[in-house]
Design a protein around this motif. Structure first.
Motif, PDB file in Angstrom:
ATOM      1  N   GLY A  16       0.800  -1.212   0.000  1.00 15.64           N
ATOM      2  CA  GLY A  16       0.000   0.000   0.000  1.00 15.64           C
ATOM      3  C   GLY A  16       0.836   1.267   0.000  1.00 15.64           C
ATOM      4  O   GLY A  16       2.069   1.234   0.063  1.00 15.64           O
ATOM      5  N   PHE A  17       0.140   2.406  -0.056  1.00 15.51           N
ATOM      6  CA  PHE A  17       0.785   3.712  -0.094  1.00 15.51           C
ATOM      7  C   PHE A  17       1.623   3.919   1.160  1.00 15.51           C
ATOM      8  O   PHE A  17       1.180   3.686   2.283  1.00 15.51           O
ATOM      9  CB  PHE A  17      -0.274   4.811  -0.195  1.00 15.51           C
ATOM     10  CG  PHE A  17       0.264   6.165  -0.556  1.00 15.51           C
ATOM     11  CD1 PHE A  17       0.376   6.545  -1.888  1.00 15.51           C
ATOM     12  CD2 PHE A  17       0.651   7.063   0.427  1.00 15.51           C
ATOM     13  CE1 PHE A  17       0.860   7.800  -2.227  1.00 15.51           C
ATOM     14  CE2 PHE A  17       1.137   8.313   0.106  1.00 15.51           C
ATOM     15  CZ  PHE A  17       1.250   8.682  -1.227  1.00 15.51           C
ATOM     16  N   ASN A  56       5.384   4.925  -4.301  1.00 12.54           N
ATOM     17  CA  ASN A  56       4.014   5.450  -4.148  1.00 12.54           C
ATOM     18  C   ASN A  56       3.408   5.733  -5.515  1.00 12.54           C
ATOM     19  O   ASN A  56       2.658   6.707  -5.683  1.00 12.54           O
ATOM     20  CB  ASN A  56       4.020   6.735  -3.307  1.00 12.54           C
ATOM     21  CG  ASN A  56       4.184   6.458  -1.827  1.00 12.54           C
ATOM     22  OD1 ASN A  56       3.937   5.347  -1.360  1.00 12.54           O
ATOM     23  ND2 ASN A  56       4.606   7.457  -1.079  1.00 12.54           N
ATOM     24  N   TRP A  89       1.406   3.789  -7.536  1.00 14.16           N
ATOM     25  CA  TRP A  89       0.112   3.199  -7.899  1.00 14.16           C
ATOM     26  C   TRP A  89       0.204   2.084  -8.933  1.00 14.16           C
ATOM     27  O   TRP A  89      -0.795   1.695  -9.511  1.00 14.16           O
ATOM     28  CB  TRP A  89      -0.866   4.286  -8.355  1.00 14.16           C
ATOM     29  CG  TRP A  89      -1.203   5.228  -7.244  1.00 14.16           C
ATOM     30  CD1 TRP A  89      -0.537   6.372  -6.899  1.00 14.16           C
ATOM     31  CD2 TRP A  89      -2.247   5.071  -6.287  1.00 14.16           C
ATOM     32  NE1 TRP A  89      -1.100   6.943  -5.789  1.00 14.16           N
ATOM     33  CE2 TRP A  89      -2.163   6.173  -5.378  1.00 14.16           C
ATOM     34  CE3 TRP A  89      -3.270   4.130  -6.103  1.00 14.16           C
ATOM     35  CZ2 TRP A  89      -3.045   6.330  -4.315  1.00 14.16           C
ATOM     36  CZ3 TRP A  89      -4.133   4.299  -5.039  1.00 14.16           C
ATOM     37  CH2 TRP A  89      -4.018   5.386  -4.169  1.00 14.16           C
ATOM     38  N   SER A 125      -4.909  -1.844  -0.201  1.00 12.84           N
ATOM     39  CA  SER A 125      -5.008  -0.390  -0.311  1.00 12.84           C
ATOM     40  C   SER A 125      -4.550   0.090  -1.697  1.00 12.84           C
ATOM     41  O   SER A 125      -5.150  -0.297  -2.702  1.00 12.84           O
ATOM     42  CB  SER A 125      -4.201   0.264   0.820  1.00 12.84           C
ATOM     43  OG  SER A 125      -4.514   1.632   0.933  1.00 12.84           O
ATOM     44  N   MET A 126      -3.497   0.891  -1.803  1.00 16.06           N
ATOM     45  CA  MET A 126      -2.973   1.283  -3.106  1.00 16.06           C
ATOM     46  C   MET A 126      -2.647   0.051  -3.942  1.00 16.06           C
ATOM     47  O   MET A 126      -2.886   0.017  -5.155  1.00 16.06           O
ATOM     48  CB  MET A 126      -1.728   2.145  -2.946  1.00 16.06           C
ATOM     49  CG  MET A 126      -1.074   2.568  -4.253  1.00 16.06           C
ATOM     50  SD  MET A 126       0.520   3.420  -4.029  1.00 16.06           S
ATOM     51  CE  MET A 126       1.610   2.000  -3.697  1.00 16.06           C
ATOM     52  N   TYR A 158      -5.730  -1.380  -5.481  1.00 14.57           N
ATOM     53  CA  TYR A 158      -6.033  -0.682  -6.739  1.00 14.57           C
ATOM     54  C   TYR A 158      -5.171  -1.239  -7.866  1.00 14.57           C
ATOM     55  O   TYR A 158      -5.664  -1.560  -8.948  1.00 14.57           O
ATOM     56  CB  TYR A 158      -5.792   0.817  -6.587  1.00 14.57           C
ATOM     57  CG  TYR A 158      -5.842   1.572  -7.904  1.00 14.57           C
ATOM     58  CD1 TYR A 158      -7.040   2.063  -8.394  1.00 14.57           C
ATOM     59  CD2 TYR A 158      -4.681   1.756  -8.664  1.00 14.57           C
ATOM     60  CE1 TYR A 158      -7.101   2.732  -9.608  1.00 14.57           C
ATOM     61  CE2 TYR A 158      -4.730   2.421  -9.872  1.00 14.57           C
ATOM     62  CZ  TYR A 158      -5.932   2.901 -10.348  1.00 14.57           C
ATOM     63  OH  TYR A 158      -5.982   3.553 -11.557  1.00 14.57           O
ATOM     64  N   GLY A 159      -3.861  -1.351  -7.606  1.00 13.13           N
ATOM     65  CA  GLY A 159      -2.955  -1.859  -8.630  1.00 13.13           C
ATOM     66  C   GLY A 159      -3.314  -3.261  -9.065  1.00 13.13           C
ATOM     67  O   GLY A 159      -3.269  -3.583 -10.265  1.00 13.13           O
ATOM     68  N   ALA A 218      -7.982   1.066  -2.724  1.00 11.39           N
ATOM     69  CA  ALA A 218      -8.289   2.458  -3.038  1.00 11.39           C
ATOM     70  C   ALA A 218      -8.785   2.470  -4.472  1.00 11.39           C
ATOM     71  O   ALA A 218      -8.024   2.185  -5.395  1.00 11.39           O
ATOM     72  CB  ALA A 218      -7.038   3.313  -2.880  1.00 11.39           C
ATOM     73  N   PRO A 274      -8.160   7.009  -6.822  1.00 15.52           N
ATOM     74  CA  PRO A 274      -7.182   8.004  -6.361  1.00 15.52           C
ATOM     75  C   PRO A 274      -7.472   9.375  -6.960  1.00 15.52           C
ATOM     76  O   PRO A 274      -7.621   9.510  -8.176  1.00 15.52           O
ATOM     77  CB  PRO A 274      -5.851   7.443  -6.873  1.00 15.52           C
ATOM     78  CG  PRO A 274      -6.113   5.974  -7.044  1.00 15.52           C
ATOM     79  CD  PRO A 274      -7.538   5.863  -7.474  1.00 15.52           C
TER      80      PRO A 274
END
Length: 245
Positions: free
Chosen positions: A55-56, A87, A89, A130-131, A134-135, A156, A159
């Motif tokens: 994640g981020f 960070n 994504w 989290s991030m 999304y990925g 997420a 974004p």
């Protein structure tokens, strides 16, 4: 499990990056009982591969430090690769920050080319939190012919600073794939700060009959405490699909 920490020069970033890799191997008892001096050279075993995205604000050690993922991969005969996504994504953020190609070209080519126990004939799964969730969704929906399944824990999903007109929104990608049989494990906790927008996406997924819906977990928040528990549900899901033993 055999563990590798790899510094790798990649075209997508025009620099070195680091990946962590774990591959099933003989444990101590197995080594002591083994009578084949060329065990690994003679082995024809092939393993499913899971690519894990953090994640981020985290790094490639997040999964290993906060979950029992190594033990679970060992018990289920699964290889795992942990990507350092910074960070960014896991998208193409520029000519020397192409984290999309890092995964889709550079890392997978390196792994399949250098480790005979990995094969494109075995399931490839992408997972993230989290991030990284999304990925995982983005990469899976763009490459459903490549990935057997996707795991997105508390992803997420929109974004704010990404130009979805250029990269495509997750909703657009879901609609483009709605006629396919999507293998996506998607979960969120009711105490997560992104619970409301996640439920908006959940309603969209159901309304458009994508065959995908969130698993909603009461009182869970946006943390490794939740994700560490969820990984057990994830492996049960992958077993049900017969992607891991």
């Amino acid at each position: 499990m055999a563990t590798y920490s790899i510094d790798l020069c990649v075209k997508s970033l025009a620099r070195k990056t680091k990946i962590e890799l774990v591959i099933p191997s003989l444990n101590l008892q197995g080594c002591l009982k083994n009578n084949d001096d060329n065990y690994y050279q003679n082995s024809e075993k092939k393993y499913p591969l899971i690519i894990f995205l953090h994640g981020f604000g985290d790094d490639l050690n997040g999964w290993q430090c906060n979950t029992p993922i190594i033990k679970m991969c060992e018990e289920n005969g699964v290889a795992a690769c942990f990507i350092n996504g910074e960070n960014k994504w896991y998208l193409n953020m520029g000519p020397i920050d192409d984290f999309y190609s890092l995964i889709e070209r550079d890392v997978t080519d390196f792994l399949y080319g250098n480790f005979k126990c990995m094969s494109k004939d075995m399931p490839l799964i992408i997972a993230g939190v989290s991030m990284g969730g999304y990925g995982a969704l983005y990469h899976y929906l763009k490459n459903t012919d490549k990935y057997a399944a996707c795991v997105a824990l508390s992803p997420a999903t929109k974004p704010d600073f990404l130009d979805e007109a250029k990269i495509g929104s997750l909703r657009d990608l879901f609609l483009a794939k709605k006629e396919e049989n999507l293998n996506i494990y998607l979960s969120i906790g009711t105490k997560d700060f992104i619970y409301a927008p996640s439920m908006d996406l959940n309603a969209f997924l159901k309304e458009n009959e994508t065959g995908v819906a969130y698993r909603v977990v009461e009182d869970a928040d946006h943390s490794w405490t939740f994700w560490s528990k969820e990984i057990h549900e994830v492996f049960a899901y992958l077993k049900k699909l017969d992607f891991i033993k």
